[in-house]
Write an enzyme that holds these catalytic residues in place. Structure first.
Site, PDB file in Angstrom:
ATOM      1  N   GLY A 176       1.555   1.983  16.651  1.00  0.00           N
ATOM      2  CA  GLY A 176       2.552   1.529  17.628  1.00  0.00           C
ATOM      3  C   GLY A 176       2.563   2.320  18.921  1.00  0.00           C
ATOM      4  CD  GLN A 177      -1.370   6.430  19.515  1.00  0.00           C
ATOM      5  OE1 GLN A 177      -2.135   6.344  20.466  1.00  0.00           O
ATOM      6  NE2 GLN A 177      -1.672   7.107  18.415  1.00  0.00           N
TER       7      GLN A 177
ATOM      8  CG  ASP B  95      -1.756   1.235   1.360  1.00  0.00           C
ATOM      9  OD1 ASP B  95      -2.802   1.271   0.708  1.00  0.00           O
ATOM     10  OD2 ASP B  95      -1.363   2.181   2.066  1.00  0.00           O
TER      11      ASP B  95
ATOM     12  CD1 TRP C 185      -6.677   4.466   6.857  1.00  0.00           C
ATOM     13  CD2 TRP C 185      -5.601   5.256   8.640  1.00  0.00           C
ATOM     14  NE1 TRP C 185      -7.228   5.679   7.188  1.00  0.00           N
ATOM     15  CE2 TRP C 185      -6.583   6.205   8.270  1.00  0.00           C
ATOM     16  CE3 TRP C 185      -4.786   5.547   9.735  1.00  0.00           C
ATOM     17  CZ2 TRP C 185      -6.793   7.399   8.963  1.00  0.00           C
ATOM     18  CZ3 TRP C 185      -4.995   6.741  10.433  1.00  0.00           C
ATOM     19  CH2 TRP C 185      -5.982   7.647  10.040  1.00  0.00           C
TER      20      TRP C 185
ATOM     21  CG  LEU D 111      -0.007  -2.894  14.726  1.00  0.00           C
ATOM     22  CD1 LEU D 111       1.472  -3.257  14.618  1.00  0.00           C
ATOM     23  CD2 LEU D 111      -0.807  -4.050  15.335  1.00  0.00           C
TER      24      LEU D 111
ATOM     25  CG  HIS E 222      -4.880   9.478   0.345  1.00  0.00           C
ATOM     26  ND1 HIS E 222      -3.528   9.452   0.106  1.00  0.00           N
ATOM     27  CD2 HIS E 222      -5.023   9.067   1.625  1.00  0.00           C
ATOM     28  CE1 HIS E 222      -2.903   9.053   1.204  1.00  0.00           C
ATOM     29  NE2 HIS E 222      -3.787   8.810   2.140  1.00  0.00           N
TER      30      HIS E 222
ATOM     31  CE  LYS F  73       7.318   1.985   9.201  1.00  0.00           C
ATOM     32  NZ  LYS F  73       7.980   2.436  10.442  1.00  0.00           N
TER      33      LYS F  73
ATOM     34  CE1 TYR G  67       0.222   7.663   2.664  1.00  0.00           C
ATOM     35  CE2 TYR G  67       0.807   5.408   2.114  1.00  0.00           C
ATOM     36  CZ  TYR G  67      -0.060   6.315   2.690  1.00  0.00           C
ATOM     37  OH  TYR G  67      -1.203   5.852   3.297  1.00  0.00           O
TER      38      TYR G  67
ATOM     39  CE  LYS H 169      -3.858   4.494   0.538  1.00  0.00           C
ATOM     40  NZ  LYS H 169      -2.421   4.445   0.899  1.00  0.00           N
TER      41      LYS H 169
HETATM   42  N1  LIG Z   1      -5.230   6.026   3.943  1.00  0.00           N
HETATM   43  C1  LIG Z   1      -4.848   6.706   4.980  1.00  0.00           C
HETATM   44  O1  LIG Z   1      -5.374   7.776   5.228  1.00  0.00           O
HETATM   45  C2  LIG Z   1      -3.779   6.128   5.833  1.00  0.00           C
HETATM   46  C3  LIG Z   1      -3.376   6.783   7.010  1.00  0.00           C
HETATM   47  C4  LIG Z   1      -2.382   6.195   7.797  1.00  0.00           C
HETATM   48  C5  LIG Z   1      -1.810   5.000   7.393  1.00  0.00           C
HETATM   49  N2  LIG Z   1      -2.193   4.389   6.219  1.00  0.00           N
HETATM   50  C6  LIG Z   1      -1.597   3.100   5.748  1.00  0.00           C
HETATM   51  O2  LIG Z   1      -1.606   2.160   6.808  1.00  0.00           O
HETATM   52  C7  LIG Z   1      -0.274   1.702   7.072  1.00  0.00           C
HETATM   53  C8  LIG Z   1      -0.095   1.342   8.532  1.00  0.00           C
HETATM   54  O3  LIG Z   1      -0.426   2.426   9.375  1.00  0.00           O
HETATM   55  P1  LIG Z   1       0.655   3.133  10.325  1.00  0.00           P
HETATM   56  O4  LIG Z   1       1.999   3.014   9.714  1.00  0.00           O
HETATM   57  O5  LIG Z   1       0.132   4.488  10.630  1.00  0.00           O
HETATM   58  O6  LIG Z   1       0.546   2.335  11.700  1.00  0.00           O
HETATM   59  P2  LIG Z   1       0.639   0.822  12.232  1.00  0.00           P
HETATM   60  O7  LIG Z   1       0.877  -0.154  11.147  1.00  0.00           O
HETATM   61  O8  LIG Z   1      -0.543   0.668  13.123  1.00  0.00           O
HETATM   62  O9  LIG Z   1       1.909   0.889  13.185  1.00  0.00           O
HETATM   63  C9  LIG Z   1       3.203   1.068  12.710  1.00  0.00           C
HETATM   64  C10 LIG Z   1       4.095   1.334  13.908  1.00  0.00           C
HETATM   65  O10 LIG Z   1       4.046   0.222  14.795  1.00  0.00           O
HETATM   66  C11 LIG Z   1       5.356  -0.348  14.931  1.00  0.00           C
HETATM   67  N3  LIG Z   1       5.183  -1.809  14.843  1.00  0.00           N
HETATM   68  C12 LIG Z   1       4.914  -2.538  13.740  1.00  0.00           C
HETATM   69  N4  LIG Z   1       4.782  -3.846  14.042  1.00  0.00           N
HETATM   70  C13 LIG Z   1       4.993  -3.941  15.370  1.00  0.00           C
HETATM   71  C14 LIG Z   1       5.003  -5.024  16.263  1.00  0.00           C
HETATM   72  N5  LIG Z   1       4.784  -6.277  15.853  1.00  0.00           N
HETATM   73  N6  LIG Z   1       5.255  -4.775  17.571  1.00  0.00           N
HETATM   74  C15 LIG Z   1       5.476  -3.507  17.993  1.00  0.00           C
HETATM   75  N7  LIG Z   1       5.499  -2.432  17.199  1.00  0.00           N
HETATM   76  C16 LIG Z   1       5.240  -2.643  15.878  1.00  0.00           C
HETATM   77  C17 LIG Z   1       6.167   0.197  13.785  1.00  0.00           C
HETATM   78  O11 LIG Z   1       7.524   0.355  14.149  1.00  0.00           O
HETATM   79  P3  LIG Z   1       8.713  -0.420  13.346  1.00  0.00           P
HETATM   80  O12 LIG Z   1       8.628   0.057  11.921  1.00  0.00           O
HETATM   81  O13 LIG Z   1       9.933   0.020  14.049  1.00  0.00           O
HETATM   82  O14 LIG Z   1       8.426  -1.886  13.484  1.00  0.00           O
HETATM   83  C18 LIG Z   1       5.542   1.555  13.538  1.00  0.00           C
HETATM   84  O15 LIG Z   1       6.057   2.516  14.424  1.00  0.00           O
HETATM   85  C19 LIG Z   1       0.591   2.875   6.579  1.00  0.00           C
HETATM   86  O16 LIG Z   1       1.938   2.510   6.365  1.00  0.00           O
HETATM   87  C20 LIG Z   1      -0.141   3.267   5.317  1.00  0.00           C
HETATM   88  O17 LIG Z   1       0.161   2.395   4.252  1.00  0.00           O
HETATM   89  C21 LIG Z   1      -3.176   4.946   5.458  1.00  0.00           C
END
Ligand SMILES: NC(=O)c1ccc[n+]([C@@H]2O[C@H](COP(=O)([O-])OP(=O)(O)OC[C@H]3O[C@@H](n4cnc5c(N)ncnc54)[C@H](OP(=O)(O)O)[C@@H]3O)[C@@H](O)[C@H]2O)c1
Length: 286
Positions: A190-191, A45, A184, A187, A108, A229, A50, A75
């Protein structure tokens, strides 16, 4: 082998995806996507906003897999969200990705002329440039109006969703409309309070899994596709390793109690918040 969902137009989509938001170092992004594909992710994605479509395109080329084995999403950004803008934005994305088609093309954000943009997406879909089209960040009321007036129904609506912000009524609505919900920040980005949550930790311990794996498995079990991610190879692999266990009904119930009913990030419900967001959206270099 990963299971798949069938979209409302018959296209298969993996049940989990790898996202590259905030990966603006192109070399690091390319390497991470190659690693993700090697690990087993098939849905990648990205987005014009981005600023890493070039890196994703390079990774697709270099990963050694047939293009058909991958599911690539990109997007359309707000400043291109209009009929003419969508044609321009899509052409720019394809040039950056270096691909002949994308599997999923999303609007988007529900701002600017998204009805006009949809006409252009419908044309791209009819021309075979995109295998499926969908929307992103559409609340239930916007989605209902959008479906009501348009010929092609979105295949996907991609929204913020995790155990702290579950959106169950919206999920049910989308399911009834045969629109797949993608999540999206599954997690909560990762908070710390999310990863340390006691309920999630107890359930994780019962399955000898991590909190992240429980949160991702919970989505898949309710028919939602998490896009997660990680830049870390081990966490990347762990996040994909969710197809060898199942949460019980009681555990699903326990998780449902964690819902706060609101976003984990800054809310964008006031006119002023939207105006600030749109001003910021203009600054993106596409
Ligand atoms: N369409 C939209 O409006 C929109 C908005 C936001 C995001 N997105 C999409 O959704 C994807 C994911 O969202 P996101 O990146 O915001 O958040 P996320 O996937 O919920 O969390 C990513 C964070 O969690 C950490 N993490 C990942 N796996 C982990 C695990 N197993 N244990 C502990 N920590 C972990 C990562 O650190 P490390 O990298 O150090 O592992 C990173 O800091 C984005 O990359 C993007 O493609 C879309």
């Amino acid at each position: 082998m990963q299971e798949k969902f069938i979209l409302n137009n018959g296209v298969e989509m993996p049940k989990i995806g790898y996202g590259v938001f905030r990966m603006t170092d192109l070399k690091a992004c390319e390497e991470a996507v190659i690693q993700a594909i090697k690990t087993g992710y098939r849905l990648i994605d990205t987005a014009a906003a981005y600023a890493n479509e070039v890196a994703v395109g390079q990774a697709v080329k270099k990963c050694g897999l047939d293009r058909k084995e991958l599911f690539i999403t990109t997007k359309l950004w707000i400043t291109d969200t209009s009929y003419e803008g969508a044609k321009r934005g899509f052409a720019r994305s394809m040039e950056k990705l270096g691909l002949d088609y994308v599997d999923l093309y999303l609007i988007h954000q529900p701002y600017n002329d998204y009805y006009g943009a949809w006409r252009a997406l419908e044309e791209l879909y009819a021309a075979g440039k995109v295998r499926a089209i969908g929307v992103d960040n559409f609340t239930q009321d916007k989605l209902a109006d959008f479906v009501y007036w348009n010929k092609v129904k979105p295949a996907v609506n991609f929204v913020e969703c995790n155990p702290f912000y579950q959106r169950e009524a919206e999920r049910t609505y989308m399911e009834n409309k045969d629109i797949v919900m993608q999540a999206w920040s599954p997690l909560a980005a990762g908070q710390a309070d999310f990863l340390a949550n006691a309920t999630l930790q107890t359930i994780a311990a019962a399955h000898e899994k991590s909190v992240a794996q429980v949160a991702l498995r919970w989505q898949v079990q309710r028919g939602v596709v998490p896009i997660v991610k990680s830049a870390n190879a081990q966490r990347m692999a762990d996040n994909l390793n969710i197809f060898d266990f199942a949460l019980t009904d009681a555990e699903m119930q326990e998780i449902s109690k964690l819902d706060t009913g609101h976003t984990c990030f800054a809310p964008r419900q006031t006119g002023v918040a939207v105006e600030e967001f749109l001003e910021n959206a203009k600054l993106y270099e596409l």
